[in-house]
Scaffold this active site. Structure first.
Site, PDB file in Angstrom:
ATOM      1  N   GLN A  74     -44.362 -12.931  31.097  1.00 32.11           N
ATOM      2  CA  GLN A  74     -43.646 -11.832  31.730  1.00 32.11           C
ATOM      3  C   GLN A  74     -44.887 -10.601  31.745  1.00 32.11           C
ATOM      4  O   GLN A  74     -44.567 -10.452  29.636  1.00 32.11           O
ATOM      5  CB  GLN A  74     -42.070 -11.828  31.592  1.00 32.11           C
ATOM      6  CG  GLN A  74     -41.860 -10.148  32.101  1.00 32.11           C
ATOM      7  CD  GLN A  74     -40.470  -9.704  31.906  1.00 32.11           C
ATOM      8  OE1 GLN A  74     -39.934 -10.490  30.645  1.00 32.11           O
ATOM      9  NE2 GLN A  74     -39.649  -9.175  32.744  1.00 32.11           N
TER      10      GLN A  74
ATOM     11  N   GLU B 113     -32.262 -10.520  35.212  1.00 42.14           N
ATOM     12  CA  GLU B 113     -32.541 -10.705  33.638  1.00 42.14           C
ATOM     13  C   GLU B 113     -31.447 -10.903  32.864  1.00 42.14           C
ATOM     14  O   GLU B 113     -31.408 -10.827  31.703  1.00 42.14           O
ATOM     15  CB  GLU B 113     -33.607 -10.247  32.805  1.00 42.14           C
ATOM     16  CG  GLU B 113     -34.708 -10.003  31.627  1.00 42.14           C
ATOM     17  CD  GLU B 113     -35.327  -9.907  31.711  1.00 42.14           C
ATOM     18  OE1 GLU B 113     -36.090  -9.681  30.074  1.00 42.14           O
ATOM     19  OE2 GLU B 113     -36.143  -8.347  31.840  1.00 42.14           O
TER      20      GLU B 113
ATOM     21  N   ASN C 268     -31.007  -2.063  23.795  1.00 41.14           N
ATOM     22  CA  ASN C 268     -29.755  -1.266  23.995  1.00 41.14           C
ATOM     23  C   ASN C 268     -29.811   0.389  24.114  1.00 41.14           C
ATOM     24  O   ASN C 268     -28.417   0.780  24.652  1.00 41.14           O
ATOM     25  CB  ASN C 268     -28.699  -2.488  22.966  1.00 41.14           C
ATOM     26  CG  ASN C 268     -28.785  -3.577  23.080  1.00 41.14           C
ATOM     27  OD1 ASN C 268     -29.071  -4.005  23.681  1.00 41.14           O
ATOM     28  ND2 ASN C 268     -27.701  -4.303  22.856  1.00 41.14           N
ATOM     29  N   GLU C 269     -30.399   1.198  23.159  1.00 38.77           N
ATOM     30  CA  GLU C 269     -30.115   2.257  23.422  1.00 38.77           C
ATOM     31  C   GLU C 269     -30.239   3.026  25.266  1.00 38.77           C
ATOM     32  O   GLU C 269     -29.688   3.496  25.126  1.00 38.77           O
ATOM     33  CB  GLU C 269     -30.889   3.197  22.972  1.00 38.77           C
ATOM     34  CG  GLU C 269     -31.131   2.453  21.217  1.00 38.77           C
ATOM     35  CD  GLU C 269     -31.646   1.201  20.833  1.00 38.77           C
ATOM     36  OE1 GLU C 269     -30.587   1.302  19.449  1.00 38.77           O
ATOM     37  OE2 GLU C 269     -31.763   0.692  21.185  1.00 38.77           O
TER      38      GLU C 269
END
Length: 385
Positions: free
Chosen positions: A126, A243, A369-370
């Site tokens: 990726q 994903e 995650n932010e």
């Protein structure tokens, strides 16, 4: 987890379990990002899976699959992890690019790329992130300039998983002069092409799990563009949904880790430490809750639904659960947790330390995650930017 399975699903589970019992290597394979030899051993395992048509059971039969549904895939994953089978070296291909090709690819593209992907003949990396565009994926600067029937690719990609030993990569590129989300295209390119330079990036354990990729006027046919020109953002968001929300981290991964944690606690845990016991119980319940959530998502998709911004909630949950689970294991092991398995006084420490270190990256990869919390706030809760 108490789920009711149909007779057909139960028979399928028995078939999977029997095949894995006959084919899973007796000795663990060397990790696929440790050496070229380890990588090729995992490629050989992918070929073994493909020979039994287990490479990706949800794919159509003419593309190397079995044409099964997502519930049956979850059943397969449960048996796969329970058997201790090797990690999937081509997960970027079969779990991320593959479903995206199913949705956006032309029949010719599916015929070209899916069978060798399923067979392990072409392993995928990726190539999205860049030094100035990690979680802010719309900030990519790598360019794709049309030249007749080809594109010329230029730019710098980084943190490209599997790229050191992989054969192909799927990358996000910008048409010169476009801004932010406009003009982005997802283009597939061989890592052996002229003008491609791959530099390994070693992880803390010394394995080369990532790489930076430099592209200098790399010529690829326009056939390799997935979706329309300028549609790359939509294509990539579909991939990101797979994903974050469904395929990259199947619940069986965490259910098996929770089972191992419970066994570790029974063997070595301080039974007088009620707080530790509660943490083990939470790890078990979190893994089961995640599994139920994914079964619900799979059922919705089978019924014609889609993956939306709620995939961000899944991503936050599994990444933070993974850290808590492995931190609990290290606390059970105590000072020995800092030892590698081969250390003289390590005893039966297993791979808990290595897995914990990897878990720490979970809140960063697949979109930090932010950023996921911003998505939840804006797209699910309707809060202002």
């Amino acid at each position: 987890m108490d789920l009711s399975y149909s007779a057909e699903q139960s028979a399928f589970r028995a078939e999977v379990r029997a095949w894995l019992a006959d084919h899973v290597p007796a000795a663990p394979l060397e990790h696929f990002d440790a050496t070229r030899e380890g990588f090729e051993a995992h490629r050989a395992w992918e070929r073994t899976l493909n020979a039994g048509r287990w490479g990706m059971v949800t794919w159509p039969e003419d593309h190397g699959g079995r044409g099964l549904d997502l519930i049956q895939w979850l059943v397969f994953e449960e048996e796969y992890y329970r058997s201790g089978a090797p990690g999937r070296v081509n997960q970027n291909g079969i779990f991320l690019l593959g479903p995206t090709l199913m949705e956006f690819g032309t029949p010719e593209q599916k015929a070209r790329f899916l069978p060798p992907m399923a067979a392990g003949d072409e392993i995928w990396a990726q190539a999205w992130s860049e030094p100035q565009a990690g979680s802010d994926l719309a900030g990519v600067r790598a360019t794709a300039v049309r030249d007749g029937d080809d594109y010329l690719l230029s730019g710098h990609k980084i943190w490209s998983s599997r790229a050191v030993f992989a054969d192909w990569a799927f990358g996000l590129f910008r048409t010169p002069g476009s801004e932010r989300h406009k003009g982005l295209s997802l283009i597939l390119f061989p890592l052996s092409a002229e003008g491609v330079t791959v530099n390994p990036i070693a992880k803390i354990n010394g394995h080369v799990g990532f790489a930076e990729i430099f592209l200098e006027n790399v010529r690829v046919p326009a056939f390799n563009r997935l979706g329309d020109e300028g549609q790359g953002w939509s294509v990539c968001m579909a991939t990101a949904g797979f994903e974050r929300g469904l395929m990259l981290r199947s619940p069986a991964r965490y259910q098996e880790a929770a089972r191992r944690l419970a066994a570790l606690y029974e063997a070595q845990g301080d039974k007088a430490d009620t707080g530790l016991r509660a943490r083990v119980a939470r790890a078990w319940m979190d893994a089961e809750a995640y599994a139920l959530s994914i079964y619900s998502t799979a059922s919705r998709l089978i019924a014609g639904g889609s993956i939306g911004p709620e995939s961000s909630t899944n991503k936050i949950f599994w990444s933070e659960m993974d850290i808590r689970l492995h931190q609990t294991a290290l606390d059970i092991l105590g000072p020995r947790a800092e030892l590698l398995p081969e250390a003289p006084d390590a005893g039966d420490v297993g791979d808990w330390l290595d897995d914990y270190i990897f878990a720490l990256a979970g809140p960063i990869y697949a979109g930090s995650n932010e950023i996921q919390r911003n998505i939840i706030a804006e797209r699910m809760l309707g809060l202002p930017r």
